[in-house]
Design a protein around this motif. Sequence first.
Motif, PDB file in Angstrom:
ATOM      1  N   ASN A  45       0.782  -0.874  -0.039  1.00  0.00           N
ATOM      2  CA  ASN A  45      -0.019   0.048   0.057  1.00  0.00           C
ATOM      3  C   ASN A  45       0.860   1.199  -0.013  1.00  0.00           C
ATOM      4  O   ASN A  45       0.732   2.321   0.775  1.00  0.00           O
ATOM      5  N   ARG A  59      -3.259  -8.590  -4.880  1.00  0.00           N
ATOM      6  CA  ARG A  59      -4.745  -8.601  -5.397  1.00  0.00           C
ATOM      7  C   ARG A  59      -4.639  -9.191  -6.776  1.00  0.00           C
ATOM      8  O   ARG A  59      -5.655  -9.826  -7.328  1.00  0.00           O
ATOM      9  N   PRO A 102      -9.947 -12.825   0.610  1.00  0.00           N
ATOM     10  CA  PRO A 102     -10.672 -11.720   1.289  1.00  0.00           C
ATOM     11  C   PRO A 102     -10.087 -10.606   1.831  1.00  0.00           C
ATOM     12  O   PRO A 102     -10.448  -9.376   1.880  1.00  0.00           O
ATOM     13  N   SER A 103      -8.847 -10.919   2.059  1.00  0.00           N
ATOM     14  CA  SER A 103      -7.711  -9.759   2.723  1.00  0.00           C
ATOM     15  C   SER A 103      -6.625  -9.963   1.944  1.00  0.00           C
ATOM     16  O   SER A 103      -6.087 -10.848   1.605  1.00  0.00           O
ATOM     17  N   HIS A 104      -5.790  -8.535   1.741  1.00  0.00           N
ATOM     18  CA  HIS A 104      -4.787  -8.393   1.328  1.00  0.00           C
ATOM     19  C   HIS A 104      -3.635  -7.618   2.172  1.00  0.00           C
ATOM     20  O   HIS A 104      -2.954  -6.990   1.641  1.00  0.00           O
ATOM     21  N   SER A 105      -3.891  -7.683   3.630  1.00  0.00           N
ATOM     22  CA  SER A 105      -3.090  -7.209   4.509  1.00  0.00           C
ATOM     23  C   SER A 105      -1.775  -7.636   4.229  1.00  0.00           C
ATOM     24  O   SER A 105      -1.598  -8.779   3.937  1.00  0.00           O
ATOM     25  N   GLU A 155      -1.663 -11.048   5.827  1.00  0.00           N
ATOM     26  CA  GLU A 155      -2.328 -12.204   5.137  1.00  0.00           C
ATOM     27  C   GLU A 155      -1.630 -12.589   3.894  1.00  0.00           C
ATOM     28  O   GLU A 155      -1.516 -13.570   3.370  1.00  0.00           O
ATOM     29  N   SER A 184      -9.172 -17.556   5.658  1.00  0.00           N
ATOM     30  CA  SER A 184      -8.605 -16.113   5.556  1.00  0.00           C
ATOM     31  C   SER A 184      -9.307 -15.082   6.152  1.00  0.00           C
ATOM     32  O   SER A 184      -9.146 -14.349   6.870  1.00  0.00           O
ATOM     33  N   ARG A 185     -10.669 -15.403   6.142  1.00  0.00           N
ATOM     34  CA  ARG A 185     -11.761 -14.573   6.728  1.00  0.00           C
ATOM     35  C   ARG A 185     -11.834 -14.552   8.230  1.00  0.00           C
ATOM     36  O   ARG A 185     -11.811 -13.390   8.952  1.00  0.00           O
ATOM     37  N   ASN A 245      -8.648 -12.764   9.311  1.00  0.00           N
ATOM     38  CA  ASN A 245      -8.765 -11.134   9.275  1.00  0.00           C
ATOM     39  C   ASN A 245      -9.601 -10.704  10.178  1.00  0.00           C
ATOM     40  O   ASN A 245      -9.436  -9.574  10.546  1.00  0.00           O
ATOM     41  N   LYS A 293      -8.711  -7.834  13.134  1.00  0.00           N
ATOM     42  CA  LYS A 293      -9.454  -6.491  13.362  1.00  0.00           C
ATOM     43  C   LYS A 293      -9.884  -6.610  14.770  1.00  0.00           C
ATOM     44  O   LYS A 293      -9.900  -5.099  15.371  1.00  0.00           O
TER      45      LYS A 293
END
Length: 374
Positions: free
Chosen positions: A138, A170, A177-180, A183, A229-230, A233, A237
């Motif tokens: 990012n 991505r 579901p996540s691209h942190s 993850e 993954s969800r 994530n 959070k």
Amino acid sequence: MDGEIVFSQPYGEPRTEPHAEPRHARHAAHAQTADIDPVEQLWSFVAAAGNSDAIVFDTETTGMGADAHIIEIGALLISGDEPIYEYDQLIQPHVELSAGITALTGITQSDLDGQPDAEFVIPQFLTAIRPLVLIGHNVSFDIKMLNIEGAALGCREVTNGYMDTLRMSRRMFPNAPSHSLQEVMRLLGIDEVETHRAVSDARQTWQCWQLLSQMKEPKLLADDEIAESRRRNAAVKRRHASGFMRSSYLSNRDTTPVNARPEGESIEDFTCGVTVSGDTKHQDELSRYGYDAWLWVTVTHGVIDSGRNAGHPTLCVSLDGQEIGHIPALQEERHRGQVPPEGAVMMAHIPNSKNDKENGVYRLRLQMPAENDD
């Protein structure tokens, strides 16, 4: 260096151009020492940047908005697809650091005391990196932060070409579901924990970039991988939200224990407050200290001796040499492995809750590190 380079265009759409071959020969990696003088470190970084093709970097900041400030820069200079130099510098923002940022990064106000300010670091850093390709996770956010700090100091805007591991992830894991960063590391099989410290995140971003660049085609996750993954994530959070709320709560309180400290190695971590079962049988001992008291306790390994979880491993909590209770079986599973076999001295808190005060009940909460992910 393979991959798609995006050129920073703050007021338009990104464009892409092919990346040229590396310009310089390879050099031996140079690791920084923790106590190096900031002046010496900055000038060494500037010199090494002249022999580099790219920079992998990350910033930690006081927030996300236009009024945010950079409090840490971490970077790896790259030449010939190899790291040749590490740069890590805390920056004094001259604003109060929020409890949430301390909870996320571990950086405290005292860590920033005596550190150089942005005027010392940013202009030289920007000048050094202008010829380089920027790599980050990012990375547009980090470029924005450099431009915010630079604009306030009269520096020219950053318009370098850049490669973003978030965009790459991505593209390579289109249904994840996540691209942190955490993850993406998991998806790539990197068994490390993101610490939200700049140079550590830069190292991990470099690992991700290398593996993502080697992928020949996108990979679709199976349904069970998506569900897992969800779950991960969501847990991250919850942990971040809990840490922010807890740090905000603690920021206005004196957490100095009021009783004598027992002998032994200590674990002083406020991330999770864990209920202690059996404490209601020891109201006399707890009432002596009162609501909102912080206490030293001794924590040892044991087993639950009664009830439906009898025989389950637990952590037994003793106050002033007397066992007060134990943590529930579910909490033991969530925090398994965090207390050494010989036990530890830890901190506990008697909450100042309206409900407990109305009922004249004193409860004890053991202060634990963050829950394990698994």
